[in-house]
Scaffold this motif. Sequence first.
Motif, PDB file in Angstrom:
ATOM      1  N   THR A 233       0.832  -1.208   0.000  1.00 63.13           N
ATOM      2  CA  THR A 233       0.000   0.000   0.000  1.00 63.13           C
ATOM      3  C   THR A 233       0.867   1.258   0.000  1.00 63.13           C
ATOM      4  OG1 THR A 233      -1.735  -1.178   1.201  1.00 63.13           O
ATOM      5  CG2 THR A 233      -1.828   1.222   1.231  1.00 63.13           C
ATOM      6  N   TRP A 234       1.926   1.248   0.798  1.00 64.89           N
ATOM      7  CA  TRP A 234       2.819   2.412   0.851  1.00 64.89           C
ATOM      8  C   TRP A 234       3.523   2.631  -0.482  1.00 64.89           C
ATOM      9  CZ3 TRP A 234       8.055   2.844   0.083  1.00 64.89           C
ATOM     10  CH2 TRP A 234       8.618   4.076   0.426  1.00 64.89           C
ATOM     11  N   GLU A 236       2.498   1.712  -3.465  1.00 62.02           N
ATOM     12  CA  GLU A 236       1.524   2.177  -4.464  1.00 62.02           C
ATOM     13  C   GLU A 236       1.194   3.655  -4.262  1.00 62.02           C
ATOM     14  OE1 GLU A 236      -0.696   1.861  -7.789  1.00 62.02           O
ATOM     15  OE2 GLU A 236       0.624   0.317  -6.908  1.00 62.02           O
ATOM     16  N   LYS A 237       1.180   4.089  -3.034  1.00 56.01           N
ATOM     17  CA  LYS A 237       0.838   5.477  -2.746  1.00 56.01           C
ATOM     18  C   LYS A 237       1.980   6.425  -3.079  1.00 56.01           C
ATOM     19  CE  LYS A 237      -0.536   8.505   1.089  1.00 56.01           C
ATOM     20  NZ  LYS A 237      -0.856   8.569   2.536  1.00 56.01           N
TER      21      LYS A 237
END
Length: 606
Positions: A233-234, A236-237
Motif C-alpha cells: 500500500t505504501w 503504491e501510494k
Amino acid sequence: MHLDEEDFHQLARLQGSLLRFVNEKTGIIPGHPDAVEIFGSGIEEKRELFLTLYDRPEETIDDYLAENPEQLPGDELDIIESWKALRHGRFIVFRQLNKYAVFINDKDRPEVFGVIGPTEPIADVVDAPLPVLVETTLLPFKGVIVYDGIMSRYAVHFGPGIRDSMNETYKAAKAGSGIITCLSPLGVPKKKPSAADRARSLARRLRDRLAKLREKRRILEEFESETLPAFETWVEKNHGDLRDRCDELQSEIDHLAELIDRAETHMMFGGERSGARAIAAAEEEIEDEEAVSESFARKRKTNRDGESSAGEDDDGDPFPGGPFGENPFEGMPDFMIDPLVCEFLSGVRGIDPSRLSDAEFEKARREFLGSFDHIASGDNAAFEKAMLRVGADESESNQNAVKKLFRKLASQVHPDRNPDFNEEAKEIWEELQKRKDALDLPSLELLEIKWRLIREDTFHSRDRKHLDRFKARLDEQEFDIEDALDEFSTHPMWGCRERTPPAKVRKQVKRDLEDAIAHFEEEAGDLKDQLERIRNRVPGPARKQSKKKRGAKRKRKGKANPTRKAAAKKKRKKQSPAADQKPPSKQSPPPRDGSDGFEQDLFDFQ
C-alpha cells in the motif's frame, strides 16, 4: 605425547557429529552447518556448544545414541557413550612427562590425571612455564585421556608454598592410588537404551522441533498478512508511477522475447524465408491467443454472474458455450493426462503411483478426471472433496480403521470435550474432518502423533514407526518454511517491527525501482535491436545466388583451385591402363625429395 593422525581424525569426526546434533537441538549456530563448518566457526560459538553439551551430558548423549543420526558403528557409539564420564572444570597443568602431562584438579580432595594432547604435547599448547591454571574438559578416548580441544589459560602466579603442595599431591598420587590415565563412567549403566527409551527421546526432540516450527510459521504468516500488505500500500501510494513503469517495461520485454522466439521458429521450421514475414506470422499467432484468453475471461465472468451467453457465440468465438460447462480434460490424449495424474498422486496425495496396480491406477485416473465435472458445474466444495478421495483405499477394513481412529481423536479434540481448545487443537480438528472424508488413514495416524506430542503423552516402542513417519513429514514442512523464510529475508521490510517503512528502506525502495527501470529499458532496447535484425534478414535464395555469382567471378579472374585440379588429373592418370607408358614429361612434375610422389599426391589432394 599426542594422538596419531588416524585417531585424531576419528576423535574430531565423532566430536563434530555430536556437536552438530547439539546444534540442531539448540540452533546456536544459525542454519544447518555440518561438522566442518562447526569447527570452522568462532571460538565463542563452539564454546557455547560445548558448554551446552557439558550441562547435561548423560541426557544429551542418550538422545544421540537413540537417534544415531550418522549411523555410526557400535564401537564408535561406545566411544561417544564413554564421554558421559567427562570431567569439566579447572585444572593445574603441573608437569609434562614423556607419556602425558600431569593435571591436578582444584577439588578439596585433588585428583591427578595423565592427559595427552590431540595433535601436540600439552606443554606446547599451554606455551608458558609450568605450572599453569587452565579450564578445559577431559574426555576418555581409546584407553587414554585427552582434552576436548578448547583450553582457557588463567594469568595466575603460584608461590613456593602452593608449588610445594602440588608436588606433595603429585607424589602421594604416584605412590598411592596412582595417576588416573583412563576415565570410567562411574555410576553410569553400561546397557544401551531400550527401544522405549529411544522412542521417548525421539518424541522429546520432535516436540521441540514442532514448537519451533509453529513459531516460524507464525512469523511467516504475520509478515505475509500484515507487513507485506502495508508495504505494498505504501509503495503504491508513494511510488505508484515508478512501479507502473516497471510493469509496462516488463510486459513489453515479455512480448518482445515471445515474438523473437516465435519468429525464429517460423524461419527455421515454418518455411518463412523472410524475417519480416516471420515476424508478421508470429504477431498474428500472439493476437489470436490473446483473443482466446479474452474470450475465456468473458465466458468465466458470464458463468459466475449467472447471465446467459447467448448472442456472444456469433462473434467468431472459437469456443461456443465458453470454457465452463464441460470437463477441461475432455478430448485430451492419454499421454498428456497420465503424467498429471501421477504428479497429483505423488505430490498431493502422497501415493507412489508405481506401487499401484493397473486397476488401481485406472480407478484413480477416473476419479481424478471425474472430479473436474464439479468445477464445470461450479461446485468447488464438491470438487475439493472429490479430489481428496482420488486414490483412496475404499476397502471395508480401511473404512472401519478410519472411522475408529477418527472417533478416538474426535472425542479428545472436539471443542465441547476439550477445555483447552486452542489454535493448535482447532487446526487438528479441521484437518481431522478432511482426512476422514478422504479415507486417509496414514494422515490420521500422523495427526494422532501430533496431538499426543502437543499433550506431552508418553510414547512406547510400538510408536517408533509412526514417530519416524512424523519426523519425515516434519522434515518436509521445515524445508518449506525455511525456503520461504530465506526468500522473504531479502525483502527490505524483513525484520522491521513497524508497518511503515523507515527512512533507510524508503530510500532503498526508490533507488531499487529506478535501477530496475534503467535495466528494463536497456533490456527492451536490446530486444528491439534483435527484432529489427531479424526483420532485415535477406531470404535464403538471394544469398545462394550471390554465392554462385561470387564463385563465377572468381573463376573468370582465374582463381580456380590449382591443387584440386592437379589432384583430379593425377587420379584420372592412375586409373588409365596406359598411364604408366606415357613419357614422364607429360605427367606432373616429380617431387623434389626423390620419392615416388604418392605421399605428395595425398598431401595435394587434401
